[in-house]
Write an enzyme that holds these catalytic residues in place. Structure first.
Site, PDB file in Angstrom:
ATOM      1  N   ASN A 171       1.040  -1.063   0.039  1.00  0.00           N
ATOM      2  CA  ASN A 171       0.000   0.098  -0.030  1.00  0.00           C
ATOM      3  C   ASN A 171       0.812   1.243  -0.113  1.00  0.00           C
ATOM      4  OD1 ASN A 171       0.578   0.768   2.913  1.00  0.00           O
ATOM      5  ND2 ASN A 171      -0.494  -1.393   3.239  1.00  0.00           N
ATOM      6  N   ASP A 215      -4.397  -6.484   4.524  1.00  0.00           N
ATOM      7  CA  ASP A 215      -5.737  -7.554   5.026  1.00  0.00           C
ATOM      8  C   ASP A 215      -5.859  -8.645   4.529  1.00  0.00           C
ATOM      9  OD1 ASP A 215      -6.762  -5.505   6.706  1.00  0.00           O
ATOM     10  OD2 ASP A 215      -7.623  -4.197   5.115  1.00  0.00           O
ATOM     11  N   LYS A 241       9.837 -16.625 -10.355  1.00  0.00           N
ATOM     12  CA  LYS A 241       9.284 -15.529 -11.082  1.00  0.00           C
ATOM     13  C   LYS A 241       7.775 -16.099 -11.713  1.00  0.00           C
ATOM     14  CE  LYS A 241       9.278 -11.592 -14.185  1.00  0.00           C
ATOM     15  NZ  LYS A 241      10.368 -10.881 -15.106  1.00  0.00           N
ATOM     16  N   PHE A 266      -4.828   2.823  14.560  1.00  0.00           N
ATOM     17  CA  PHE A 266      -5.207   3.821  13.660  1.00  0.00           C
ATOM     18  C   PHE A 266      -6.005   3.184  12.556  1.00  0.00           C
ATOM     19  CE2 PHE A 266      -1.870   6.204  15.323  1.00  0.00           C
ATOM     20  CZ  PHE A 266      -1.507   7.378  14.705  1.00  0.00           C
ATOM     21  N   LYS A 282     -14.599   0.070  14.914  1.00  0.00           N
ATOM     22  CA  LYS A 282     -13.277  -0.583  15.186  1.00  0.00           C
ATOM     23  C   LYS A 282     -12.810  -0.641  16.579  1.00  0.00           C
ATOM     24  CE  LYS A 282      -8.687  -0.635  12.810  1.00  0.00           C
ATOM     25  NZ  LYS A 282      -7.895   0.065  11.619  1.00  0.00           N
ATOM     26  N   LYS A 341     -11.927  -4.101  18.614  1.00  0.00           N
ATOM     27  CA  LYS A 341     -10.719  -4.490  18.563  1.00  0.00           C
ATOM     28  C   LYS A 341     -10.016  -4.315  20.179  1.00  0.00           C
ATOM     29  CE  LYS A 341     -10.009  -4.447  13.719  1.00  0.00           C
ATOM     30  NZ  LYS A 341      -9.120  -4.340  12.721  1.00  0.00           N
TER      31      LYS A 341
END
Length: 396
Positions: free
Chosen positions: A208, A277, A287, A321, A335, A339
């Protein structure tokens, strides 16, 4: 942080002395009272008049010259200083300080000083790497002096390598950090930062846009507040800060394993990393060759690190976060509860100029007790300090 602080800036004779001029100016603009001391060699690069104009104070060059006959300058100046900074510190200056020599204004002042001392070496890379210089630097560390690791790059002598004096703005930040209140003195803080990498094959992966800037800022702020900081990080686009224990990882599984290995001993855990995730169910050893037409990659869920820590925590304060693009408050509250975290820091990553890769951020802090605190747009360094001031109250 440096406003109204008395800082003695000691300049020894290297080409990097020109950066000390800019540092003097920045310190004065930030409100510091700067007094400059120079060696005779430093005067070969920059004149006294420059530092006198920038600092608006007399410049000290001769241990036998007393600007005020009622005071002994090389005793009074360090005695009334909050901090002494030697920048640049040449190999010769480092050698003299390490061996307790006192033959000029700078060396006599530092020998008489009881305030903190920062040494910023700057020289040719070969001089820096000489065993004598390295031994002298270690000796200065043993005296309790803080050593700023030189930068790497093009040197005035033509060599490329270590030995560059940090830029004035970086030196200013380091100096300012000395005056941060030690709200977390002796506490153990673990921060996760950056992205994770989930391999498809040896040359391809899923990841990301996280740069790790927010996590690194939090690690630096906790360090400046006196904490013992462990930074568990994925691949970063920015340097690792000095004074923290950095533990590099790649995948979400590696991050989970590393965090769990250090979790039990922490007072505060801040999960600011952007963890994948999902990961490929199959990782190819070689490869994966191009195929004609669509390619399907089967994914599986990764272990939720934050939720795992929430179920495991005892006395630790746990901070999560949430990077959101819509319905920030709804998703953040869900959340927070799901959590079992104590604080949830949420931000709109789609907002231009904040979030992933940006130098600024704007967040909303949700607490387990239901209260909400919005922190306005500011640099990630400023935001990190503001957040830690919120978290410190809950640490036992």
């Amino acid at each position: 942080m440096v406003n109204d602080r008395n800082i003695l800036l000691c300049v020894s004779g290297g080409i990097a002395a020109y950066k000390a001029c800019a540092l003097t100016s920045k310190l004065v603009q930030a409100g510091a009272n700067v007094r400059v001391a120079m060696t005779a060699s430093a005067e070969q690069f920059v004149g006294q008049a420059t530092f006198q104009a920038l600092s608006r104070n007399p410049v000290y060059t001769d241990v036998f010259e007393e600007h005020d006959p009622t005071k002994i300058a090389h005793i009074d100046v360090p005695d009334t200083s909050d901090l002494i900074v030697v920048a640049p510190a040449t190999a010769n200056m480092i050698a003299k300080l390490a061996n307790g020599l006192a033959d000029d204004f700078i060396t006599t002042s530092i020998l008489a000083a009881t305030c903190p001392v920062i040494i910023s070496p700057a020289m040719n890379v070969n001089m820096l790497d000489h065993p004598a210089t390295r031994r002298n630097i270690e000796t200065l560390k043993s005296y309790g002096y803080q050593i700023i690791e030189p930068g790497v790059g093009n040197l005035a002598c033509g060599w490329i390598g270590g030995g560059r004096l940090p830029e004035p703005e970086d030196l200013l930040r380091i100096i300012a950090s000395q005056f941060v209140p030690k709200h977390l003195l002796g506490k153990r803080v673990l921060v996760t930062a950056g992205p994770t990498v989930e391999r498809i094959d040896p040359v391809r992966f899923l990841s990301n846009d996280s740069s790790g800037k927010m996590g690194v800022a939090l690690a630096e702020a906790a360090r400046d507040m006196g904490a013992y900081v462990t930074l568990v990080h994925g691949p970063l686009q920015i340097p690792i800060p000095d004074g923290v224990t950095a533990l590099p990882v790649e995948s979400s599984a590696e991050m989970l394993e590393t965090v769990l290995a250090h979790f039990d001993d922490q007072h505060l855990v801040i999960k600011s990393a952007a963890v994948a995730d999902y990961r490929p169910t199959t990782v190819h050893a070689e490869k994966h060759k191009k195929v004609h037409g669509p390619l399907t990659i089967e994914l599986e869920e990764t272990t939720d690190i934050l939720k795992t820590l929430g179920m495991k925590k005892r006395d630790q304060i746990l901070v999560g976060f949430a990077a959101e693009t819509e319905q920030l408050e709804t998703h953040a509250r869900a959340k927070l509860e799901k959590k079992r975290v104590d604080y949830l820091v949420a931000n709109h990553v789609a907002t231009p100029g904040i979030g992933f890769g940006a130098d600024e951020n704007e967040v909303t802090l949700f607490r387990a007790d239901g209260t909400v605190h919005r922190l306005p747009r500011q640099s990630k360094q400023e935001l990190a300090h503001a957040l830690l001031l919120q978290f410190k109250e809950a640490i036992r």
